[in-house]
Design a protein around this motif. Structure first.
Motif, PDB file in Angstrom:
ATOM      1  N   PRO A 177       0.834  -1.203   0.000  1.00  0.00           N
ATOM      2  CA  PRO A 177       0.000   0.000   0.000  1.00  0.00           C
ATOM      3  C   PRO A 177       0.867   1.252   0.000  1.00  0.00           C
ATOM      4  O   PRO A 177       2.031   1.227   0.439  1.00  0.00           O
ATOM      5  CB  PRO A 177      -0.798  -0.123   1.301  1.00  0.00           C
ATOM      6  CG  PRO A 177       0.057  -0.963   2.187  1.00  0.00           C
ATOM      7  CD  PRO A 177       0.736  -1.947   1.264  1.00  0.00           C
ATOM      8  N   LEU A 178       0.309   2.336  -0.492  1.00  0.00           N
ATOM      9  CA  LEU A 178       1.036   3.601  -0.559  1.00  0.00           C
ATOM     10  C   LEU A 178       1.605   3.985   0.802  1.00  0.00           C
ATOM     11  O   LEU A 178       2.736   4.497   0.899  1.00  0.00           O
ATOM     12  CB  LEU A 178       0.093   4.701  -1.063  1.00  0.00           C
ATOM     13  CG  LEU A 178       0.694   6.100  -1.209  1.00  0.00           C
ATOM     14  CD1 LEU A 178       1.752   6.119  -2.311  1.00  0.00           C
ATOM     15  CD2 LEU A 178      -0.402   7.121  -1.499  1.00  0.00           C
ATOM     16  N   SER A 179       0.864   3.715   1.863  1.00  0.00           N
ATOM     17  CA  SER A 179       1.297   4.117   3.203  1.00  0.00           C
ATOM     18  C   SER A 179       2.577   3.422   3.644  1.00  0.00           C
ATOM     19  O   SER A 179       3.262   3.898   4.554  1.00  0.00           O
ATOM     20  CB  SER A 179       0.186   3.822   4.223  1.00  0.00           C
ATOM     21  OG  SER A 179      -0.108   2.434   4.262  1.00  0.00           O
ATOM     22  N   ALA A 180       2.915   2.317   3.020  1.00  0.00           N
ATOM     23  CA  ALA A 180       4.121   1.578   3.395  1.00  0.00           C
ATOM     24  C   ALA A 180       5.353   2.019   2.609  1.00  0.00           C
ATOM     25  O   ALA A 180       6.470   1.661   2.983  1.00  0.00           O
ATOM     26  CB  ALA A 180       3.903   0.083   3.207  1.00  0.00           C
ATOM     27  N   VAL A 181       5.157   2.780   1.538  1.00  0.00           N
ATOM     28  CA  VAL A 181       6.304   3.150   0.706  1.00  0.00           C
ATOM     29  C   VAL A 181       6.493   4.658   0.553  1.00  0.00           C
ATOM     30  O   VAL A 181       7.579   5.106   0.172  1.00  0.00           O
ATOM     31  CB  VAL A 181       6.202   2.513  -0.699  1.00  0.00           C
ATOM     32  CG1 VAL A 181       6.197   0.992  -0.611  1.00  0.00           C
ATOM     33  CG2 VAL A 181       4.960   2.999  -1.440  1.00  0.00           C
ATOM     34  N   TYR A 182       5.476   5.436   0.836  1.00  0.00           N
ATOM     35  CA  TYR A 182       5.564   6.885   0.646  1.00  0.00           C
ATOM     36  C   TYR A 182       5.608   7.593   1.995  1.00  0.00           C
ATOM     37  O   TYR A 182       4.759   7.366   2.854  1.00  0.00           O
ATOM     38  CB  TYR A 182       4.380   7.398  -0.169  1.00  0.00           C
ATOM     39  CG  TYR A 182       4.390   8.893  -0.361  1.00  0.00           C
ATOM     40  CD1 TYR A 182       5.384   9.500  -1.109  1.00  0.00           C
ATOM     41  CD2 TYR A 182       3.420   9.703   0.237  1.00  0.00           C
ATOM     42  CE1 TYR A 182       5.425  10.881  -1.280  1.00  0.00           C
ATOM     43  CE2 TYR A 182       3.441  11.076   0.080  1.00  0.00           C
ATOM     44  CZ  TYR A 182       4.446  11.659  -0.687  1.00  0.00           C
ATOM     45  OH  TYR A 182       4.477  13.019  -0.838  1.00  0.00           O
ATOM     46  N   HIS A 183       6.612   8.444   2.176  1.00  0.00           N
ATOM     47  CA  HIS A 183       6.793   9.188   3.426  1.00  0.00           C
ATOM     48  C   HIS A 183       6.718  10.679   3.136  1.00  0.00           C
ATOM     49  O   HIS A 183       7.344  11.164   2.183  1.00  0.00           O
ATOM     50  CB  HIS A 183       8.147   8.854   4.055  1.00  0.00           C
ATOM     51  CG  HIS A 183       8.347   7.387   4.304  1.00  0.00           C
ATOM     52  ND1 HIS A 183       8.141   6.793   5.525  1.00  0.00           N
ATOM     53  CD2 HIS A 183       8.726   6.384   3.461  1.00  0.00           C
ATOM     54  CE1 HIS A 183       8.391   5.497   5.450  1.00  0.00           C
ATOM     55  NE2 HIS A 183       8.744   5.222   4.198  1.00  0.00           N
ATOM     56  N   ARG A 184       5.990  11.397   3.931  1.00  0.00           N
ATOM     57  CA  ARG A 184       5.852  12.841   3.734  1.00  0.00           C
ATOM     58  C   ARG A 184       6.945  13.591   4.488  1.00  0.00           C
ATOM     59  O   ARG A 184       7.054  13.476   5.704  1.00  0.00           O
ATOM     60  CB  ARG A 184       4.476  13.325   4.223  1.00  0.00           C
ATOM     61  CG  ARG A 184       3.309  12.747   3.435  1.00  0.00           C
ATOM     62  CD  ARG A 184       1.979  13.284   3.947  1.00  0.00           C
ATOM     63  NE  ARG A 184       0.849  12.663   3.287  1.00  0.00           N
ATOM     64  CZ  ARG A 184       0.342  13.062   2.121  1.00  0.00           C
ATOM     65  NH1 ARG A 184       0.872  14.100   1.502  1.00  0.00           N
ATOM     66  NH2 ARG A 184      -0.696  12.430   1.591  1.00  0.00           N
ATOM     67  N   GLU A 190       6.939   4.676  11.881  1.00  0.00           N
ATOM     68  CA  GLU A 190       5.686   4.360  12.580  1.00  0.00           C
ATOM     69  C   GLU A 190       4.640   3.741  11.657  1.00  0.00           C
ATOM     70  O   GLU A 190       3.839   2.913  12.089  1.00  0.00           O
ATOM     71  CB  GLU A 190       5.127   5.623  13.223  1.00  0.00           C
ATOM     72  CG  GLU A 190       6.019   6.209  14.321  1.00  0.00           C
ATOM     73  CD  GLU A 190       5.436   7.469  14.917  1.00  0.00           C
ATOM     74  OE1 GLU A 190       4.329   7.876  14.471  1.00  0.00           O
ATOM     75  OE2 GLU A 190       6.068   8.052  15.818  1.00  0.00           O
ATOM     76  N   VAL A 191       4.650   4.175  10.386  1.00  0.00           N
ATOM     77  CA  VAL A 191       3.584   3.703   9.495  1.00  0.00           C
ATOM     78  C   VAL A 191       3.927   2.382   8.819  1.00  0.00           C
ATOM     79  O   VAL A 191       3.056   1.737   8.238  1.00  0.00           O
ATOM     80  CB  VAL A 191       3.284   4.759   8.408  1.00  0.00           C
ATOM     81  CG1 VAL A 191       2.881   6.066   9.038  1.00  0.00           C
ATOM     82  CG2 VAL A 191       4.486   4.961   7.489  1.00  0.00           C
ATOM     83  N   ILE A 192       5.198   1.981   8.900  1.00  0.00           N
ATOM     84  CA  ILE A 192       5.629   0.818   8.132  1.00  0.00           C
ATOM     85  C   ILE A 192       4.960  -0.462   8.610  1.00  0.00           C
ATOM     86  O   ILE A 192       4.455  -1.250   7.800  1.00  0.00           O
ATOM     87  CB  ILE A 192       7.162   0.676   8.179  1.00  0.00           C
ATOM     88  CG1 ILE A 192       7.812   1.825   7.422  1.00  0.00           C
ATOM     89  CG2 ILE A 192       7.591  -0.658   7.577  1.00  0.00           C
ATOM     90  CD1 ILE A 192       9.324   1.808   7.464  1.00  0.00           C
ATOM     91  N   GLU A 193       4.937  -0.705   9.908  1.00  0.00           N
ATOM     92  CA  GLU A 193       4.377  -1.960  10.415  1.00  0.00           C
ATOM     93  C   GLU A 193       2.901  -2.082  10.067  1.00  0.00           C
ATOM     94  O   GLU A 193       2.436  -3.161   9.670  1.00  0.00           O
ATOM     95  CB  GLU A 193       4.575  -2.064  11.928  1.00  0.00           C
ATOM     96  CG  GLU A 193       4.145  -3.417  12.473  1.00  0.00           C
ATOM     97  CD  GLU A 193       4.534  -3.633  13.924  1.00  0.00           C
ATOM     98  OE1 GLU A 193       3.865  -4.448  14.595  1.00  0.00           O
ATOM     99  OE2 GLU A 193       5.503  -2.984  14.372  1.00  0.00           O
TER     100      GLU A 193
END
Length: 248
Positions: A177-184, A190-193
């Motif tokens: 998912p985007l949340s696992a590869v894109y960081h702002r 914190e969002v990886i797991e």
């Protein structure tokens, strides 16, 4: 959504090809031209491509890559090589004693250039109705591959690419998912797991839905097992050093 994005999102690795449907010379030249149009660091274009159609040579490459039969079966096989030899040749046109610096940065530049060009070529091939699959197994026995293809010093085989008209319809494999590869703004652990857990659920459903089904595993378990096998291709360092790449 436009056609280009649809094409990119529809990518699947193809390992079975229709027999007796070749890649024409015109199509091959178009695919390679698209590869050459890719971004390149300072216009160095530090890659070369070796096209292989000879059945015996393809059979030997298939053996060296781990007995991957689709190398034999595809009508066109390309070996993508990071190439600093051409840069040194260019330098020697102006100074016979010229020696370019073979640092880790130069190695990275050539590797990145090669990968960018190959992906452009892959998309071009798919737009022409072909399917492709990358063959990282080319690095299983790089010395033998280099000898077979007569690669000089400062050139190394990065990966292969099978090209042909698809004779299969494999499932589309979901991505993280985007949340696992894109960081702002900055990297956030914190969002990886959460992203991994979400993807594990997606991949568990994918594994269960595939032909045969019943495969009780998840992505995190698969990659953990893969990375626990020990150093991957530890022979590469000595091979690259022998080819003239100084990783310093």
């Amino acid at each position: 959504m436009n056609g280009t994005i649809e094409r990119l999102l529809a990518h699947r690795s193809i390992r079975k090809y229709k027999p007796d449907v070749p890649v024409t010379q015109e199509q091959l030249e178009t695919i390679i031209a698209a590869g050459q149009a890719a971004s390149t660091s300072s216009n160095i274009q530090a890659y070369s491509i070796v096209g292989v159609t000879d059945p015996e040579r393809k059979a030997r490459l298939a053996e060296l890559a781990g007995n991957q039969k689709h190398i034999v079966e595809c009508p066109q096989f390309l070996v993508w090589c990071a190439d600093l030899n051409r840069l040194q040749t260019a330098a020697k046109l102006h100074d016979a004693d010229a020696e370019i610096h073979m640092t880790t940065e130069a190695f990275v530049l050539a590797t990145v250039d090669t990968a960018l060009a190959a992906q452009n070529a892959a998309v071009a091939a798919e737009s022409l109705g072909f399917g492709i699959v990358y063959i990282g197994g080319i690095r299983n026995n790089p010395r033998d591959v280099a000898q077979l293809l007569q690669l000089p010093k400062l050139v190394y085989p990065l990966f292969g690419m099978c090209i042909g008209v698809p004779d299969q319809e494999p499932d589309h494999r979901p991505r993280l998912p985007l949340s696992a590869v894109y960081h702002r703004e900055s990297y956030s652990g914190e969002v990886i797991e959460d992203g991994i857990r979400q993807y594990d659920e997606t991949m568990q459903a994918y594994y269960n839905s595939r032909a045969g089904g019943g495969r009780d595993t998840v992505w995190s378990k698969e990659v953990a097992a893969r990375m626990a096998q020990g150093p991957l291709r530890p022979h590469l360092h000595d091979f690259l050093h022998g080819q003239g790449f100084r990783l310093i």
